[in-house]
Design a protein around this motif. Sequence first.
Motif: not given
Length: 68
Positions: A1-18
């Motif tokens: 199976m192929r899985l898809y996710r859309f990751l989002s976060a504030p424009d700070d290190s939170t996004f990069c870590h996610k």
Amino acid sequence: MRLYRFLSAPDDSTFCHKVTAALNKGWHLYGSPTYAYDKKTKSMRCGQSVVKDIDGQEYGPDTKLSDW
């Protein structure tokens, strides 16, 4: 199976870590990142699509994407 996710976060290190955490779990970037203004929080937010192929598994609506 192929899985898809859309990751989002504030424009700070939170996004990069996610995104980094997803890449280290075997997810792959899919497309270009997005960047948009959130009127409610009056801040910028980042987004990135990621995909992952899992052999021998079948997708269903109860599949918890964050488990992979």
